[in-house]
Write an enzyme that holds these catalytic residues in place. Structure first.
Site, mmCIF file in Angstrom:
data_model
loop_
_atom_site.group_PDB
_atom_site.id
_atom_site.type_symbol
_atom_site.label_atom_id
_atom_site.label_comp_id
_atom_site.label_asym_id
_atom_site.label_seq_id
_atom_site.Cartn_x
_atom_site.Cartn_y
_atom_site.Cartn_z
ATOM 1 N N CYS A 193 -42.454 -45.570 -3.151
ATOM 2 C CA CYS A 193 -43.778 -45.963 -3.668
ATOM 3 C C CYS A 193 -44.109 -47.403 -3.288
ATOM 4 C CB CYS A 193 -43.826 -45.811 -5.192
ATOM 5 S SG CYS A 193 -43.477 -44.146 -5.749
HETATM 6 C C1 BEZ Z 1 -39.496 -43.398 -4.593
HETATM 7 O O1 BEZ Z 1 -40.601 -43.894 -4.637
HETATM 8 O O2 BEZ Z 1 -38.635 -43.850 -3.844
HETATM 9 C C2 BEZ Z 1 -39.146 -42.216 -5.431
HETATM 10 C C3 BEZ Z 1 -39.790 -42.009 -6.638
HETATM 11 C C4 BEZ Z 1 -39.447 -40.906 -7.408
HETATM 12 C C5 BEZ Z 1 -38.476 -40.021 -6.969
HETATM 13 C C6 BEZ Z 1 -37.869 -40.222 -5.740
HETATM 14 C C7 BEZ Z 1 -38.206 -41.325 -4.963
#
Ligand code: BEZ
Length: 219
Positions: A46
């Site tokens: 994110c």
């Molecule tokens: C991420 O943004 O890296 C992420 C968020 C939730 C689950 C898996 C990855």
């Protein structure tokens, strides 16, 4: 995708964001809008996605688009996280609002809930959903990616260009189309109409069926 999808008008929800409280229709106005969700603040993928969104702000603005982010974190969390995003984005500012939705009301109404992913307390989180909303406030295109797969901002820009060309001319964009490539004339346009609509000319591909439906032009 069940629920809100292509062709639907986005609900006029009141949202609380890092830029204050407003209704979605007021924010969208009569321009193009991208509403996108992310699973959670302070997570790696994110952070890279929002950093790239920040870096592409100029690309989106040039095409008349506003951005609006969303997750189930609260506004305090978003404000703290934005500092991390900006540190990872080569100094580009996050100048678009991000909705805080800790009660998970907005993600449900915008059809952005991830069916599989949960936060550490077992609560639902959003998928990587992205709706492109046209000037009529209707959804023109939606992406729905799982938490494990970051979106590609070049692809977002590419589909925006495609949507905007299709909205302006009676054309569509073929496989692997990139901005600047020829487009195809929509099947509903007769050859007589095409001659008027596309004075620059067009090329019809000679097909075994002899049906003249594959017509390329430049707009
Ligand atoms: C991420 O943004 O890296 C992420 C968020 C939730 C689950 C898996 C990855």
């Amino acid at each position: 995708m069940p629920g809100l999808t292509i062709g639907d008008t986005i609900p006029n929800l009141e949202v609380e964001t890092t830029h204050g409280k407003f209704k979605l229709h007021d924010f969208a106005g009569d321009g193009w809008t991208i509403i996108f969700s992310h699973p959670g603040d302070f997570t790696p993928v994110c952070t890279t996605e929002l950093g790239k969104m920040a870096a592409y702000t100029g690309e989106f603005r040039r095409r008349g688009l506003k951005l609006l982010g969303l997750s189930c974190d609260d506004l305090r969390s978003h404000a703290d996280w934005i500092k991390d995003i900006e540190a990872c984005s080569g100094g580009c500012k996050v100048d678009f609002p991000i909705i805080g939705d800790p009660k998970r009301e907005i993600i449900k109404q915008l059809n952005m809930v991830d069916p599989d992913e949960k936060d550490p307390t077992g609560n639902q989180v959003p998928s990587r959903a992205l709706h492109i909303v046209g000037p009529d406030k209707k959804i023109k295109l939606s992406f729905l990616y799982p938490a494990s797969t970051g979106r590609n901002m070049d692809e977002v820009v590419r589909v925006v260009e495609s949507l905007q060309k299709a909205a302006k001319h009676k054309v569509a964009t073929p496989v692997n189309w990139k901005p600047g490539d020829p487009v195809v004339i929509s099947p509903g346009v007769s050859n007589e109409q095409a001659k008027e609509m596309f004075p620059q000319g067009y090329e019809t591909v000679d097909l075994p069926s002899k049906k003249e439906y594959l017509r390329f032009t430049n707009v």
